[in-house]
Design an enzyme around this catalytic site. Structure first.
Site, mmCIF file in Angstrom:
data_model
loop_
_atom_site.group_PDB
_atom_site.id
_atom_site.type_symbol
_atom_site.label_atom_id
_atom_site.label_comp_id
_atom_site.label_asym_id
_atom_site.label_seq_id
_atom_site.Cartn_x
_atom_site.Cartn_y
_atom_site.Cartn_z
ATOM 1 N N SER A 139 -2.533 3.454 -1.210
ATOM 2 C CA SER A 139 -2.626 4.313 -2.520
ATOM 3 C C SER A 139 -3.716 3.847 -3.407
ATOM 4 C CB SER A 139 -1.295 4.113 -3.315
ATOM 5 O OG SER A 139 -1.297 4.764 -4.641
ATOM 6 N N TYR A 152 5.572 -1.150 -6.516
ATOM 7 C CA TYR A 152 4.818 -0.273 -5.854
ATOM 8 C C TYR A 152 3.372 -0.857 -6.002
ATOM 9 C CZ TYR A 152 3.005 4.273 -4.319
ATOM 10 O OH TYR A 152 2.416 5.229 -3.606
#
Length: 257
Positions: A139, A152
């Site tokens: 990401s 995350y």
């Protein structure tokens, strides 16, 4: 390029980014294994529809990516694994002092530890075949951070680090390991968030997309699942044979800021 004769396993692939990548790998001729933690008729129907669309073998296999044993069993059940796409992921947003410990463990298990387990099981098969590609879907948050996303961000940074280690351990072999780092991608999950966000900010759809959802993405455009799939196919090509241990950002300039 043709991926005919190759078998690709894509974790977390019954929707969104994983499904988009699976479609592009199948379009290139790879046999594909779809995966998620459910075992519904529609999961298997999805595989059948993809097989009919692209004319390749497509299977759906249930495995919970929060469970290391199931991660490894997925690879063993398939048998062959030329291309491994570690895509499974979950998210939770909360300040660190309010972040549930159990949720932290779950996010790291699915987003990071699953890739360790699947890769450990897949590498011997790639070595036996004399070729392999490990593609980790990280990401923009694997390269930068945002508040309230501690688990995350930590997991995605860890996934980038794991990618580098796998690349170094396989550098003298015909195996590569790379991470794709998407920014915001238009998926069904994001689509579902748009109406509520429109109400919250009293904005129309276009304003919400440009001023809220894509505020950190300089292009002010979503990446698409087909673009991510195309990037994955490129990483499987001979042109990418010396690309290993790196990240490829598909983020509209987010990490250039």
């Amino acid at each position: 390029m043709s991926l005919s004769g190759k078998t690709a396993i894509v974790t977390g692939s019954n929707s969104g980014i994983g499904l988009g990548i699976a479609h592009e790998l199948a379009r290139a001729g790879a046999a594909v294994v779809l995966n998620s933690y459910t075992d519904r008729e529609e999961d298997h129907a999805l595989a059948a529809a993809m097989a009919a669309e692209h004319g390749v073998d497509v299977r759906y296999i249930k495995a919970d990516m929060a469970d290391g044993k199931e991660c490894r069993a997925l690879i063993e059940t398939v048998g062959a694994c030329d291309i491994l796409v570690n895509n499974a992921g979950i998210q939770h947003v909360a300040p660190i002092d309010d972040f549930p410990a159990g949720t932290w463990d779950a996010v790291l298990a699915v987003n990071l530890s699953s890739a360790f387990h699947t890769t450990a099981a897949a590498l011997p098969k790639m070595r036996a075949a004399g070729w392999g590609r490990v593609i980790n879907i990280a990401s923009a948050h694997g390269l930068t951070a945002s508040p309230y996303k501690s688990a995350y961000v930590a997991a995605k940074h860890g996934l980038v680090g794991l990618t580098k280690v796998v690349a170094l351990e396989t550098a003298r072999e015909p195996i590569t390991a790379n991470a794709i780092c998407p920014g915001y991608v238009l998926t069904p999950l994001v689509e579902q968030q748009i109406p509520d966000t429109m109400k919250e900010y009293a904005m129309d759809r276009d304003e919400v997309i440009e001023k809220v959802l894509l505020e950190r993405q300089p292009s002010r455009q979503f990446a698409t699942v087909a673009q991510l799939g195309g990037t994955a196919v490129f990483l499987c090509s001979e042109a990418a044979a010396q690309i290993t241990g790196t990240t490829i950002s598909v983020d509209g300039g987010w990490t250039a800021l």
